[in-house]
Design an enzyme around this catalytic site. Sequence first.
Site, short mmCIF file in Angstrom:
data_model
loop_
_atom_site.label_atom_id
_atom_site.label_comp_id
_atom_site.label_asym_id
_atom_site.label_seq_id
_atom_site.Cartn_x
_atom_site.Cartn_y
_atom_site.Cartn_z
N SER B 327 64.19 57.34 55.78
CA SER B 327 65.26 58.04 56.50
C SER B 327 66.19 58.81 55.59
CB SER B 327 66.07 57.03 57.31
OG SER B 327 65.21 56.40 58.23
N HIS B 370 67.79 55.63 71.32
CA HIS B 370 69.23 55.67 71.07
C HIS B 370 70.01 56.30 72.20
CE1 HIS B 370 67.76 55.01 66.96
NE2 HIS B 370 68.99 54.52 66.71
N CYS B 383 68.45 57.93 63.97
CA CYS B 383 67.50 58.05 65.08
C CYS B 383 66.31 58.87 64.63
CB CYS B 383 68.19 58.72 66.27
SG CYS B 383 67.03 59.20 67.57
#
Lengths: 382, 648
Positions: B327, B370, B383
């Site tokens: 991420s 989310h 997300c």
Amino acid sequence: MTYLEYKIRAVPRGFRKLLYLNWPIILLLCAAGAIGIIMLTSVAGNSWHPWASAQLKRFFVGFALMISIAMVPIWFWKSMSVLAYITSLVLLILVEFFGSTGMGAQRWLDLGFITLQPSEMAKITLIMVLAFYYDWLPDQHVSKPQWIIAPLALIFLPFFLVLQQPDLGTSLLIVLGGGVMIFLAGVHWGYFGVALSLSVGAILTILYSRGTDWQLLNEYQYRRIDTFLDPSSDPLGAGYHITQSKIALGSGGWTGRGFGQGTQSRLNFLPEKHTDFIFTTLAEEFGFIGGISLLIVYTLIVAFAIIAAIRNKDRFSSLLIYGVTVTFFLYFAVNMAMVMGLAPVVGVPLPLVSYGGSSLLVLMVAFGLLQSAHVHKPRGVI
Amino acid sequence: MADRIQLNQKSYAKLSRRGLILGGLQAAFIAGLAFRMRKLQVEEASEYRLLADENRINIRLIAPSRGEVYDRNGKIIARNEQSFRITIVKEDAGNIEQTLYSLSNLIKISQREATRVIEEIERSAPFLPVTVRDQLSFEEIARIAANTPNLPGVSVEQGLSRVYPSLESYAHVIGYVGPVSDSDLKRGNENNPLLKIPRFQVGKVGIEKHYEDVLRGSAGIMKVEVNALGRVMRNLDRKEGKPGNNIQLTVDNELQSYIQARLGSESASAVVMNCKNGEILAIASSPSYDPNKFVKGISYSDFNELRDNKFRPLASKTVQDAYPPGSTFKIVTALAALEAKIISPKDSFSCDGKIEVSNRFFHCWKKGGHGEMSLSKSLSESCDVYFYELALKTGIERINKMATKLGLGIKHDVPMSAITKGLVPSKDWKLKNREQEWLVGDTVNASIGQGYVLSSPLQLAVMAARLASGRNVKPILTKSINGQNIHNLKNIEDLDIDKSYLKIVRKALFQASNDRRGTAYGSRVIQDAYRMAGKTGTSQVRNITDAERENGVTKNEDLPWKRRDHGLFINFAPYDKPEIAVAVVVEHGGAGSKSAAPIARDITLQALFKGKPPLEVYPAKDRTAVLERQKKLGEVLKELEMFRKNKV
């Protein structure tokens, strides 16, 4: 008055003989001996031991021997010639069987009280016997072939025995010394022409025989010839001696590097620095001036000896003096030529300078004979 | 009678003639000798003098002292230490066995060593010293010195040997030196005669290798007179060499040691950079090793242990390992999309947990999704689906370009060994290297730092630094060589990214660290002046099967270590006035928020406070744990410092 009577009457007697010695030669011998002592001190690292002190003792013994022999009339020595020659031949044969080995050759004979090198002795006795022969031989026979066979045999007997040891250097010197005697006796030039062509042929045959089944010399002798012809081919192996010796000589320059300062000898780059190669140390430490001085001393000895020979009307004495002179000359000439790279490395010492008993004593004995011939020469009117 | 005399006179004349001829020949030969003597001694004298000097003068090299390495504050990292070895000379020792036996009563000499010494002595000249043992301690030397009368022929020789007083802390940065090997000689056709000096050491890895030429110096010369056998007779001349240049690194010793201790035995790595100018303040990889062991000659068992350790202590993970950035890569995707004007910060998008792309489902890490997401929220809550969408619209080429701008996929020029380029994929790359067409799914994977994307911790730190400062900073490890700064750090150009976009992303990262719903909220700092902005990353090293998704994903802790997720965290701090950028990667450590983020927080605070941070900056509930950890690390560091003091 017979010739013999005349001779006996005209010679000095008792201690008066001392006055009739050839003093210039004696002084020059002492000078050369002194140079030897100095150099032996230097190569030992400025030390009296181990060589200089021993050499000095030998020199004194030799000196006394020389004077003693000089005091004995030359005709006595002349009468001993044949016996001396035969004795040296016997010793040469004995050394074959009982000799001790040194440097790969049978050279030394230990008689219990003294170690003898019969090959050195043979040089002198050969000269004596040849002088005796040509004194006896009527002059008109000298060049006749049948009268040449005997002296050739006299030369080649010791030559082959010494070659057997094997000591090529000394055996060649014996032939040279004997050849010179024949030449002096007045043998016709033609014989020398034949001898020269024969030896050239022999040398070529020897070189050609290398590597074949009937190879005439040992491999190490061939290698020495190789390195003599081109020392740089093997600078660390067999050519090492010649290369290092030339470096030592050359680095001496005009005046040398000073007593005890020769790096080549002090740092052991020189081989045999106290025996066969001692001249290089002299030339390194005292330069051209030192080297040429010794050469002048030697030359003067030869010159005075030749004068003495010419002035000696007795044929045996004259021939003997020439013979001793030539032997002496061959010693230093071959040694110097060797260290300067002009001759192959053969074991020939520098006379009176190199450390070594046998050659010094033999030389002193030879000069004793020379002096005896000089003292007891025919004097007055003939 | 008269006939006889006449005959005598005739033969006498002939003899004299021949005698004179002989004398003439002799004179000629003597003249020849004299000329030869003149030629050698007068004409060629200088040549032969030179040869005589060549014979006797032996030139020996003196090894120069190697340059030392310091940290940014002048603390020593690599230095030279007097080392002692004992040698034995046969001709002085007399009875070798007896002497060795006496020696073995004073210092340890193994049977093997004794045999080697005896063999070596028999092989070499009697005056040459043979080394009995190297690298002796001071006490051993003292013991031998006190007993010299009983040890004929034994002498102590001094040399310099390399010492790394910080032990494991810098192993991957500084590397180590070792004896010259064949490959050292071959490399770059080195014919420096120094390399042939026995016991000469050259850099093998890291700074020591990279700066070999700088550190080495040049050899001194000693002229000695030797005899024909090579025995040294006296010293003639001595010219000292030039010592190597000293190198100062940008690394802060305190911080480096702290990080090494903080990472502990975890298979992890961390990089701290000054985000304004790129100076690397610390770059640590763990577990590490003691480079001193390599200098002394590491034993087989020790080496095998290092080599076979599954945590790979020999690897310099900060620069030579590349991980899927997970991420943390969303920063790249977000900036690429912003630059392409595909979204504005206000645009929002709904995440329902998965998205279908060319008949394949791509899942969000959060089961169920989310919900409504803005760019800012999607970054702080990380997300996945949002970025899938973003990437599909932006395209891989734009993402690739942005990643390069941020310092990913570039081989950074730092003086360490085996630096990786990482990987930022593109369509061309895949065609060339995999001989396959680029698929849309690849773009989706890349958007969240999975798939082909690979970055090293150093690259991640550079990305954080560039994001924080807006400058095109490049990592720098060398501050100065011999007191001369080698990098111009004044005018670093701005990054080719719109400042407002960077600001948006920075703000989103601040929320990730400080917003209650942010992924890194657990590792926040509560004092405003030190607040962090960071991004977590959890990168998978395996595929999660559909079946697994149905029955619930296997928990990381239940997997074998090798298959667990990597935990990553990058951040900069303080948020208002960024000074430092940090990247932490914990190999197979599980979620980045749990494994890497707490470490990053400790490191960040340690760097900002230039020492132990006060407990007040930590959230109240963390303080007991932090205090305990600080105590434990304090002890480790104190011990290390004690060792340093002894060594320096």
